[in-house]
Design a protein around this motif. Structure first.
Motif, short mmCIF file in Angstrom:
data_model
loop_
_atom_site.label_atom_id
_atom_site.label_comp_id
_atom_site.label_asym_id
_atom_site.label_seq_id
_atom_site.Cartn_x
_atom_site.Cartn_y
_atom_site.Cartn_z
N UNK A 249 0.85 -1.18 0.00
CA UNK A 249 0.00 0.00 0.00
C UNK A 249 0.88 1.23 0.00
N UNK A 250 0.72 2.02 -1.04
CA UNK A 250 1.43 3.29 -1.15
C UNK A 250 0.53 4.40 -0.63
N UNK A 251 1.10 5.52 -0.21
CA UNK A 251 0.28 6.62 0.31
C UNK A 251 -0.78 7.06 -0.70
N UNK A 252 -2.01 7.17 -0.23
CA UNK A 252 -3.09 7.63 -1.08
C UNK A 252 -3.64 6.60 -2.03
N UNK A 253 -3.15 5.36 -1.92
CA UNK A 253 -3.60 4.31 -2.83
C UNK A 253 -4.19 3.15 -2.04
N UNK A 254 -5.01 2.35 -2.71
CA UNK A 254 -5.58 1.18 -2.06
C UNK A 254 -4.53 0.08 -1.94
N UNK A 255 -4.73 -0.78 -0.96
CA UNK A 255 -3.87 -1.95 -0.82
C UNK A 255 -4.07 -2.85 -2.04
N UNK A 256 -2.95 -3.38 -2.56
CA UNK A 256 -3.05 -4.29 -3.70
C UNK A 256 -2.26 -5.56 -3.43
N UNK A 257 -2.77 -6.65 -3.95
CA UNK A 257 -2.08 -7.92 -3.84
C UNK A 257 -0.94 -7.99 -4.82
N UNK B 262 6.28 1.39 -1.24
CA UNK B 262 5.05 1.12 -0.48
C UNK B 262 5.40 0.43 0.82
N UNK B 263 4.40 0.31 1.69
CA UNK B 263 4.51 -0.60 2.83
C UNK B 263 4.07 -1.98 2.36
N UNK C 273 -4.34 -19.74 -4.36
CA UNK C 273 -4.25 -18.62 -3.43
C UNK C 273 -4.80 -17.38 -4.12
N UNK C 274 -5.17 -16.41 -3.32
CA UNK C 274 -5.85 -15.22 -3.83
C UNK C 274 -5.00 -13.97 -3.62
N UNK C 275 -5.16 -13.00 -4.52
CA UNK C 275 -4.53 -11.70 -4.36
C UNK C 275 -5.50 -10.68 -3.80
N UNK C 276 -6.66 -11.13 -3.34
CA UNK C 276 -7.65 -10.24 -2.77
C UNK C 276 -7.44 -10.11 -1.26
N UNK C 277 -7.19 -8.93 -0.75
CA UNK C 277 -6.93 -8.76 0.69
C UNK C 277 -8.05 -9.31 1.57
N UNK C 278 -9.30 -9.22 1.09
CA UNK C 278 -10.43 -9.63 1.92
C UNK C 278 -10.40 -11.12 2.24
N UNK C 279 -9.64 -11.89 1.48
CA UNK C 279 -9.59 -13.33 1.69
C UNK C 279 -8.74 -13.70 2.91
N UNK C 280 -7.94 -12.78 3.40
CA UNK C 280 -6.93 -13.10 4.39
C UNK C 280 -7.37 -12.70 5.81
N UNK C 281 -7.05 -13.60 6.75
CA UNK C 281 -7.53 -13.44 8.12
C UNK C 281 -6.49 -12.83 9.06
N UNK C 282 -5.21 -13.04 8.75
CA UNK C 282 -4.15 -12.65 9.67
C UNK C 282 -3.14 -11.79 8.92
N UNK C 283 -2.71 -10.71 9.56
CA UNK C 283 -1.83 -9.74 8.91
C UNK C 283 -0.64 -9.39 9.79
#
Length: 124
Positions: free
Chosen positions: A38-46, A90-91, A104-114
């Motif tokens: 995730x870069x500043x001002x942008x959405x998190x991306x897989x 990015x972070x 496996x998925x590149x969608x953040x919503x699929x993941x439970x632990x960060x």
């Protein structure tokens, strides 16, 4: 489940880093691992993911430059990032999803632990 990333830093354009994601608190083999940024001002991306059976997916813009891997002996997933560009700044965070299947998925919503994330900064 606890995830701890390391390996970020400041590099020049064209440089490389190896990011690590150490998982503790559960059986590493149960999880698919994803790397996100995730870069500043942008959405998190897989960026990339690796399943429990080692199948992988990559964001199109990083194919051929980034390589994901996992090591069951150390409960650690890695993201080798080469030929870095300023737009890769990015972070970078890893995440885990319980997934015993082959994908496996590149969608953040699929993941439970960060994890907490590690900063990657690429200077031009």
């Amino acid at each position: 489940v606890r995830l701890v990333e390391s390996g970020g830093g400041l590099v020049q354009e064209g440089g490389s880093l190896k990011l690590s994601c150490a998982l503790s608190g559960s059986n590493f083999g149960y999880f698919a691992i994803g790397w996100f940024r995730q870069a500043p001002g942008r959405e998190r991306e897989g960026v990339s993911c690796i399943s429990s059976t080692r199948s992988t997916n990559y964001l199109d813009s990083v194919k051929g430059r980034f390589t994901i891997s996992r090591d069951g002996a150390t409960n650690t997933a890695y993201l080798q990032v080469n030929s870095l560009k300023p737009e890769d700044t990015a972070v970078y965070s890893c995440a885990a999803e319980v997934a015993l299947g082959g994908g496996c998925s590149l969608r953040p919503i699929q993941y439970d632990h960060w994890g907490q994330g590690t900063q990657v900064t690429v200077s031009s």
